[in-house]
Design a protein around this motif. Structure first.
Motif, PDB file in Angstrom:
ATOM      1  N   CYS A  90      -1.356 161.426   0.697  1.00 37.94           N
ATOM      2  CA  CYS A  90      -2.354 160.357   0.530  1.00 37.94           C
ATOM      3  C   CYS A  90      -3.266 160.240   1.757  1.00 37.94           C
ATOM      4  O   CYS A  90      -4.480 160.079   1.637  1.00 37.94           O
ATOM      5  CB  CYS A  90      -1.669 159.024   0.280  1.00 37.94           C
ATOM      6  N   GLY A  91      -2.665 160.319   2.944  1.00 30.76           N
ATOM      7  CA  GLY A  91      -3.445 160.126   4.162  1.00 30.76           C
ATOM      8  C   GLY A  91      -4.381 161.257   4.493  1.00 30.76           C
ATOM      9  O   GLY A  91      -5.231 161.117   5.387  1.00 30.76           O
ATOM     10  N   SER A  92      -4.289 162.382   3.785  1.00 32.70           N
ATOM     11  CA  SER A  92      -5.145 163.522   4.109  1.00 32.70           C
ATOM     12  C   SER A  92      -6.615 163.258   3.802  1.00 32.70           C
ATOM     13  O   SER A  92      -7.495 163.983   4.268  1.00 32.70           O
ATOM     14  CB  SER A  92      -4.680 164.769   3.347  1.00 32.70           C
ATOM     15  N   ILE A  93      -6.896 162.211   3.026  1.00 26.91           N
ATOM     16  CA  ILE A  93      -8.278 161.905   2.649  1.00 26.91           C
ATOM     17  C   ILE A  93      -8.991 161.063   3.699  1.00 26.91           C
ATOM     18  O   ILE A  93     -10.221 160.918   3.648  1.00 26.91           O
ATOM     19  CB  ILE A  93      -8.309 161.181   1.279  1.00 26.91           C
ATOM     20  N   THR A  94      -8.264 160.519   4.668  1.00 26.86           N
ATOM     21  CA  THR A  94      -8.906 159.577   5.599  1.00 26.86           C
ATOM     22  C   THR A  94     -10.090 160.166   6.363  1.00 26.86           C
ATOM     23  O   THR A  94     -11.044 159.427   6.657  1.00 26.86           O
ATOM     24  CB  THR A  94      -7.877 158.987   6.585  1.00 26.86           C
ATOM     25  N   PRO A  95     -10.128 161.472   6.714  1.00 26.38           N
ATOM     26  CA  PRO A  95     -11.328 161.986   7.391  1.00 26.38           C
ATOM     27  C   PRO A  95     -12.606 161.833   6.577  1.00 26.38           C
ATOM     28  O   PRO A  95     -13.710 161.765   7.148  1.00 26.38           O
ATOM     29  CB  PRO A  95     -10.993 163.461   7.634  1.00 26.38           C
ATOM     30  N   SER A  96     -12.492 161.761   5.252  1.00 28.97           N
ATOM     31  CA  SER A  96     -13.682 161.616   4.407  1.00 28.97           C
ATOM     32  C   SER A  96     -14.416 160.311   4.663  1.00 28.97           C
ATOM     33  O   SER A  96     -15.611 160.193   4.372  1.00 28.97           O
ATOM     34  CB  SER A  96     -13.295 161.707   2.928  1.00 28.97           C
ATOM     35  N   PHE A  97     -13.706 159.324   5.204  1.00 24.21           N
ATOM     36  CA  PHE A  97     -14.330 158.027   5.446  1.00 24.21           C
ATOM     37  C   PHE A  97     -15.327 158.064   6.600  1.00 24.21           C
ATOM     38  O   PHE A  97     -16.059 157.095   6.819  1.00 24.21           O
ATOM     39  CB  PHE A  97     -13.257 156.957   5.637  1.00 24.21           C
ATOM     40  N   GLN A  98     -15.409 159.194   7.304  1.00 25.36           N
ATOM     41  CA  GLN A  98     -16.454 159.355   8.314  1.00 25.36           C
ATOM     42  C   GLN A  98     -17.842 159.388   7.680  1.00 25.36           C
ATOM     43  O   GLN A  98     -18.853 159.224   8.366  1.00 25.36           O
ATOM     44  CB  GLN A  98     -16.207 160.628   9.126  1.00 25.36           C
ATOM     45  N   GLN A  99     -17.887 159.587   6.363  1.00 22.61           N
ATOM     46  CA  GLN A  99     -19.172 159.567   5.663  1.00 22.61           C
ATOM     47  C   GLN A  99     -19.842 158.193   5.699  1.00 22.61           C
ATOM     48  O   GLN A  99     -21.025 158.063   5.375  1.00 22.61           O
ATOM     49  CB  GLN A  99     -18.984 159.989   4.207  1.00 22.61           C
ATOM     50  N   LEU A 100     -19.090 157.182   6.095  1.00 21.26           N
ATOM     51  CA  LEU A 100     -19.669 155.840   6.193  1.00 21.26           C
ATOM     52  C   LEU A 100     -20.532 155.682   7.433  1.00 21.26           C
ATOM     53  O   LEU A 100     -21.358 154.756   7.500  1.00 21.26           O
ATOM     54  CB  LEU A 100     -18.549 154.793   6.222  1.00 21.26           C
ATOM     55  N   VAL A 101     -20.356 156.534   8.418  1.00 17.20           N
ATOM     56  CA  VAL A 101     -21.139 156.427   9.648  1.00 17.20           C
ATOM     57  C   VAL A 101     -22.623 156.584   9.315  1.00 17.20           C
ATOM     58  O   VAL A 101     -23.035 157.505   8.600  1.00 17.20           O
ATOM     59  CB  VAL A 101     -20.705 157.490  10.677  1.00 17.20           C
ATOM     60  N   GLY A 102     -23.423 155.654   9.810  1.00 11.47           N
ATOM     61  CA  GLY A 102     -24.859 155.662   9.546  1.00 11.47           C
ATOM     62  C   GLY A 102     -25.283 154.752   8.419  1.00 11.47           C
ATOM     63  O   GLY A 102     -26.468 154.413   8.310  1.00 11.47           O
ATOM     64  N   LEU A 103     -24.337 154.344   7.551  1.00  7.52           N
ATOM     65  CA  LEU A 103     -24.672 153.406   6.480  1.00  7.52           C
ATOM     66  C   LEU A 103     -24.799 152.000   7.055  1.00  7.52           C
ATOM     67  O   LEU A 103     -24.180 151.665   8.060  1.00  7.52           O
ATOM     68  CB  LEU A 103     -23.604 153.416   5.391  1.00  7.52           C
ATOM     69  N   ARG A 104     -25.572 151.172   6.384  1.00  7.85           N
ATOM     70  CA  ARG A 104     -25.736 149.786   6.804  1.00  7.85           C
ATOM     71  C   ARG A 104     -25.032 148.874   5.816  1.00  7.85           C
ATOM     72  O   ARG A 104     -25.187 149.019   4.594  1.00  7.85           O
ATOM     73  CB  ARG A 104     -27.217 149.412   6.889  1.00  7.85           C
ATOM     74  N   VAL A 105     -24.216 147.969   6.335  1.00 12.34           N
ATOM     75  CA  VAL A 105     -23.546 146.986   5.489  1.00 12.34           C
ATOM     76  C   VAL A 105     -24.593 145.985   5.023  1.00 12.34           C
ATOM     77  O   VAL A 105     -25.165 145.248   5.825  1.00 12.34           O
ATOM     78  CB  VAL A 105     -22.416 146.266   6.248  1.00 12.34           C
ATOM     79  N   GLY A 106     -24.871 145.980   3.752  1.00 11.35           N
ATOM     80  CA  GLY A 106     -25.907 145.114   3.198  1.00 11.35           C
ATOM     81  C   GLY A 106     -26.177 145.527   1.768  1.00 11.35           C
ATOM     82  O   GLY A 106     -25.321 146.148   1.111  1.00 11.35           O
TER      83      GLY A 106
END
Length: 205
Positions: A90-106
């Motif tokens: 399950c934890g092997s997917i956590t690197p994919s969350f780096q795709q959030l870098v650069g997004l704006r919360v809004g």
């Protein structure tokens, strides 16, 4: 006034508890850390394919997420950790969350998250955690920045600057309906109720 709590329930037994805790922090370097922690536990023991028997109260899921954002809620860094899960992979997917870098919360945040991490591209529970983390980011950053802007204006003896931008909370819920009293009172330029329509008609004459 709304009720202060739920009504008394029927006779019942506890089965499952999900806990989500989110916190916001101001960092010494001027950025903000928004952290979330999610756990799922059962009230009974049960067998899992890879972890074997789990006693009551043992987390079947335990995940952590940290978003580091700037004053505009742009994601500068991400850390995701799967501490407990049903399957070792399950934890092997956590690197994919780096795709959030650069997004704006809004506006558009949920859609952008699903495009990058929805379904088999991510982890259901970590993606779900991003919802309350986004709300926590708003609650952490904007009140502090607004308070400091007001303090600077008072110290300088000047009115608060009006940049004319759409208020972040506008139409976020029924309280901030652009036709409602709260918007009329606090952001009259963005009020779209009867009085706002009358002002627009007068300006057009």
């Amino acid at each position: 006034m709304s009720a202060t709590s739920l009504s008394a329930p029927a006779e019942r037994e506890p089965i499952h508890t999900r806990r989500v805790t989110c916190q916001g922090f101001r960092r010494a370097d001027g950025l903000w850390d928004i952290e979330g922690h999610l756990t799922d536990v059962k009230s009974y023991g049960f067998h899992t394919e890879e972890r074997g028997h789990l006693d009551p109260g043992t987390p079947i899921h335990q995940m952590w997420m940290r978003l580091t954002v700037d004053d505009k809620l742009t994601v500068m860094a991400v850390e995701a950790v799967t501490q407990d899960s049903p399957y070792r992979a399950c934890g092997s997917i956590t690197p994919s969350f780096q795709q959030l870098v650069g997004l704006r919360v809004g506006p558009g945040w949920t859609r952008a998250v699903k495009e990058r991490l929805g379904g088999p591209k991510g982890c259901t529970h970590l993606v779900e955690l991003l919802g309350p983390l986004a709300t926590t980011a708003f609650q952490t950053v904007y009140p502090i920045l607004a308070r400091e802007a007001a303090e600077r204006a008072r110290a300088a003896g000047t009115p608060l600057p009006d940049d004319g931008k759409r208020p972040v909370l506008l139409n976020m819920c029924h309280i901030f309906d652009s036709n409602g009293e709260v918007v009329r009172r606090n952001w009259p330029a963005h009020y779209t109720g009867e009085a706002g329509a009358e002002r627009r008609e007068e300006a057009a004459e």
